[in-house]
Scaffold this motif. Structure first.
Motif, PDB file in Angstrom:
ATOM      1  N   PRO A  58       0.852  -1.404  -0.108  1.00  0.00           N
ATOM      2  CA  PRO A  58      -0.076   0.059   0.019  1.00  0.00           C
ATOM      3  C   PRO A  58       0.889   1.302  -0.029  1.00  0.00           C
ATOM      4  O   PRO A  58       2.000   1.039   0.557  1.00  0.00           O
ATOM      5  CB  PRO A  58      -0.716  -0.033   1.287  1.00  0.00           C
ATOM      6  N   LEU A  59       0.367   2.370  -0.644  1.00  0.00           N
ATOM      7  CA  LEU A  59       1.289   3.547  -0.624  1.00  0.00           C
ATOM      8  C   LEU A  59       1.819   4.131   0.568  1.00  0.00           C
ATOM      9  O   LEU A  59       3.033   4.246   0.621  1.00  0.00           O
ATOM     10  CB  LEU A  59       0.430   4.750  -1.189  1.00  0.00           C
ATOM     11  N   PRO A  60       0.954   4.017   1.843  1.00  0.00           N
ATOM     12  CA  PRO A  60       1.861   4.532   2.900  1.00  0.00           C
ATOM     13  C   PRO A  60       3.065   3.633   3.328  1.00  0.00           C
ATOM     14  O   PRO A  60       3.881   4.192   3.681  1.00  0.00           O
ATOM     15  CB  PRO A  60       0.487   4.506   4.101  1.00  0.00           C
ATOM     16  N   GLU A  61       2.697   2.402   3.120  1.00  0.00           N
ATOM     17  CA  GLU A  61       3.858   1.351   3.575  1.00  0.00           C
ATOM     18  C   GLU A  61       5.219   1.667   2.355  1.00  0.00           C
ATOM     19  O   GLU A  61       6.179   1.684   3.046  1.00  0.00           O
ATOM     20  CB  GLU A  61       3.442   0.306   3.525  1.00  0.00           C
ATOM     21  N   ARG A  62       4.908   1.965   1.270  1.00  0.00           N
ATOM     22  CA  ARG A  62       5.841   2.157   0.308  1.00  0.00           C
ATOM     23  C   ARG A  62       6.512   3.581   0.495  1.00  0.00           C
ATOM     24  O   ARG A  62       7.647   3.644   0.621  1.00  0.00           O
ATOM     25  CB  ARG A  62       5.315   2.264  -1.068  1.00  0.00           C
ATOM     26  N   LEU A  63       5.643   4.560   1.055  1.00  0.00           N
ATOM     27  CA  LEU A  63       6.447   5.691   1.379  1.00  0.00           C
ATOM     28  C   LEU A  63       7.357   5.574   2.505  1.00  0.00           C
ATOM     29  O   LEU A  63       8.419   6.246   2.556  1.00  0.00           O
ATOM     30  CB  LEU A  63       5.111   7.072   1.684  1.00  0.00           C
TER      31      LEU A  63
END
Length: 112
Positions: A58-63
């Protein structure tokens, strides 16, 4: 080449681990020469496998993952020096220490 060997960034380390090295020693030697000479290329980029695994997050984890990687690389380039690192990152000291704690990064691991 009588040059100081630069520290390998996380993408370079990942490339070394994940590449198949079909040319074996010769290909690895050429890669090492290009790396020591500071020549940029494909090795500086994340491998396709790494990009795929990141894309599945998910985007937050990638960031978060990307932020931690940037902090580690910047600390490494600055030999763990907090002042130089926060200047390079452009963030306040408190924010820096909050991020170290959140990502489980130990500053002293980067000191020489």
């Amino acid at each position: 080449f009588r040059r100081t060997v630069p520290a390998a960034s996380t993408p370079v380390q990942r490339h070394l681990r994940e590449h198949d090295w079909p040319g074996n020693v010769r290909e690895l030697a050429h890669f090492a020469e290009r790396f020591v000479l500071g020549l940029e290329g494909v090795a500086e980029m994340p491998s396709p496998a790494a990009m795929e695994s990141d894309a599945a997050m998910p985007l937050p984890e990638r960031l978060d993952h990307y932020e931690a990687e940037i902090i580690r690389e910047t600390l490494g380039r600055n030999d763990g020096d907090v002042r130089r690192t926060i200047e390079a990152l452009g963030i306040p000291r408190k924010t820096f220490y909050d991020k170290l704690q959140r990502h489980g990064i130990v500053r002293s691991d980067f000191s020489r």
